[in-house]
Motif scaffolding. Structure first.
Motif, PDB file in Angstrom:
ATOM      1  N   VAL A   2      37.742   0.330  37.692  1.00 53.05           N
ATOM      2  CA  VAL A   2      37.793   1.001  38.805  1.00 53.05           C
ATOM      3  C   VAL A   2      39.213   2.152  38.161  1.00 53.05           C
ATOM      4  O   VAL A   2      38.987   3.080  38.401  1.00 53.05           O
ATOM      5  N   LEU A   3      39.514   1.689  36.554  1.00 52.37           N
ATOM      6  CA  LEU A   3      40.283   2.945  36.157  1.00 52.37           C
ATOM      7  C   LEU A   3      39.522   3.802  35.342  1.00 52.37           C
ATOM      8  O   LEU A   3      39.693   5.187  34.891  1.00 52.37           O
ATOM      9  N   ALA A   4      38.708   3.081  34.756  1.00 51.14           N
ATOM     10  CA  ALA A   4      37.377   4.226  33.992  1.00 51.14           C
ATOM     11  C   ALA A   4      36.646   4.863  34.984  1.00 51.14           C
ATOM     12  O   ALA A   4      36.682   6.505  34.459  1.00 51.14           O
ATOM     13  N   ALA A   5      36.680   4.950  35.530  1.00 49.37           N
ATOM     14  CA  ALA A   5      35.888   5.581  36.977  1.00 49.37           C
ATOM     15  C   ALA A   5      36.601   6.507  37.615  1.00 49.37           C
ATOM     16  O   ALA A   5      36.850   7.508  37.896  1.00 49.37           O
ATOM     17  N   ALA A   6      38.317   6.134  37.720  1.00 52.09           N
ATOM     18  CA  ALA A   6      38.826   7.412  38.119  1.00 52.09           C
ATOM     19  C   ALA A   6      39.602   8.645  36.642  1.00 52.09           C
ATOM     20  O   ALA A   6      39.633   9.778  37.626  1.00 52.09           O
ATOM     21  N   ALA A   7      38.840   7.830  35.717  1.00 50.58           N
ATOM     22  CA  ALA A   7      38.931   8.904  34.211  1.00 50.58           C
ATOM     23  C   ALA A   7      37.374   9.888  34.882  1.00 50.58           C
ATOM     24  O   ALA A   7      38.152  11.642  34.265  1.00 50.58           O
TER      25      ALA A   7
END
Length: 358
Positions: free
Chosen positions: A208-213
């Motif tokens: 989810v943090l990669a998706a937020a990036a």
């Protein structure tokens, strides 16, 4: 490059299409090489902006300290291999800002106030950079306890500061509370550092943090369709627009957007090209510190080397030239532009080796 040429080049190269982040860990300058080339600059920054206790001082903001400043210092110390300084920064931060019930930091410490931390809300960019700094320090100094601390921060960032959007990638909120509206969210594009988010996401298995990036990169692309990326924006399911009570120009905060994109290996991103085109119209020896969102007109300018360094780096990236006009580092510069200049020098060394300062 004028505005018409810029837009034509964006269209021709397909940069208005989908963007993807490069793999975590750019194949740029090694830590050892950074130490060798930037050790004097790092020592000048450290001596000018940090006291003996490990507090990074923002002298233009009532000599306060911020979570972002502590995190920036920790990252620089880790990258420069300066363990003693890292430990002082980390200790001061844990004692004075990491005082919430979770692993995130309060955003500001005031030395002369009756209550030195009057607001326990966090600032997500400070927490992001602190987690990144701790992860880098864990690797550099072979200190697994720093990795454990970084993971706790990442988990709480994902838990408290990620907003999910139907049909779109999530976004990193500026803080755990106070930035959601009835219509959507108030968003600051410079709080997201794609490279840091991707590296932490990979290390701690947090997709989810990669998706937020990805969400941050895409939102910056959308904003660049209509002008330079602003300091703040309200994001709703229907539109991107001004955030009431916040700057919709591209000011001191938004200068970090092209810097972080370049550092993340996205030097051809439309937001970088927009910023570079606007800066190209500023007289030599100056950088625009506030740009009109729509026209790109320079509303305020500065001769500070740190701001000029970002303008020069973006200009070199956009023009694909050999060599850049990044100015020499000034030890007397205030904390914020001095930090931006050191970051710009690192970004150049890691991501744009052809843009070496001339």
């Amino acid at each position: 490059m004028n505005r018409r040429d810029l837009l034509a080049s964006l269209s021709a190269t397909g940069l208005f299409g989908a963007l993807s982040l490069p793999a975590a860990g750019l194949a740029g300058t090694s830590s050892t090489n950074l130490e060798g080339s930037l050790s004097d600059v790092w020592e000048a920054w450290r001596d000018a902006n940090m006291d003996a206790t490990g507090r990074v001082i923002d002298r233009l903001q009532k000599t306060s300290s911020h979570s972002e400043g502590q995190a920036y210092g920790m990252l620089l110390a880790a990258m420069m291999g300066d363990r003693a300084t890292f430990e002082r920064l980390d200790a001061w931060t844990r004692l004075n800002l990491a005082i919430r019930q979770d692993a995130l930091m309060a955003w500001r410490w005031l030395p002369d106030a009756p209550v030195r931390v009057p607001d326990l809300n966090n600032a997500s960019d400070g927490d992001l950079f602190r987690a990144w700094a701790l992860l880098r320090a864990a690797r550099r100094f072979d200190a697994p306890e720093y990795r454990t601390a970084a993971e706790a921060i990442v988990l709480d960032l994902v838990r408290s500061c990620i907003v999910h959007r139907p049909g779109a990638d999530p976004l990193l909120l500026p803080a755990a509370r106070g930035f959601e509206t009835e219509a959507g969210v108030l968003y600051n594009p410079c709080y997201a550092m794609p490279l840091a988010m991707q590296e932490l996401a990979a290390e701690f298995n947090q997709p989810v943090l990669a998706a937020a990036a990805r969400g941050a990169v895409e939102l910056a692309r959308q904003l660049a369709l209509d002008g330079v990326v602003p300091d703040w924006v309200e994001v709703t399911p229907q539109a991107l627009g001004p955030a009431q009570g916040f700057s919709f120009d591209a000011g001191y905060e938004a200068m970090r957007v092209p810097l972080y994109l370049i550092w993340s290996g996205l030097g051809d991103h439309p937001a970088v090209l927009r910023f570079a085109e606007a800066q190209s119209r500023v007289p030599p020896g100056l950088a625009a510190t506030r740009l009109s969102r729509g026209s790109g007109e320079a509303l305020t300018t500065s001769a500070e080397p740190g701001y000029r360094a970002i303008a020069a780096l973006a200009t070199c990236s956009a023009s694909q030239e050999i060599g850049s006009r990044i100015p020499p580092f000034s030890p007397s510069a205030p904390y914020y532009p001095a930090t931006l200049q050191l970051f710009a020098l690192i970004a150049q060394a890691e991501a744009l080796p052809t843009c070496v300062p001339l």
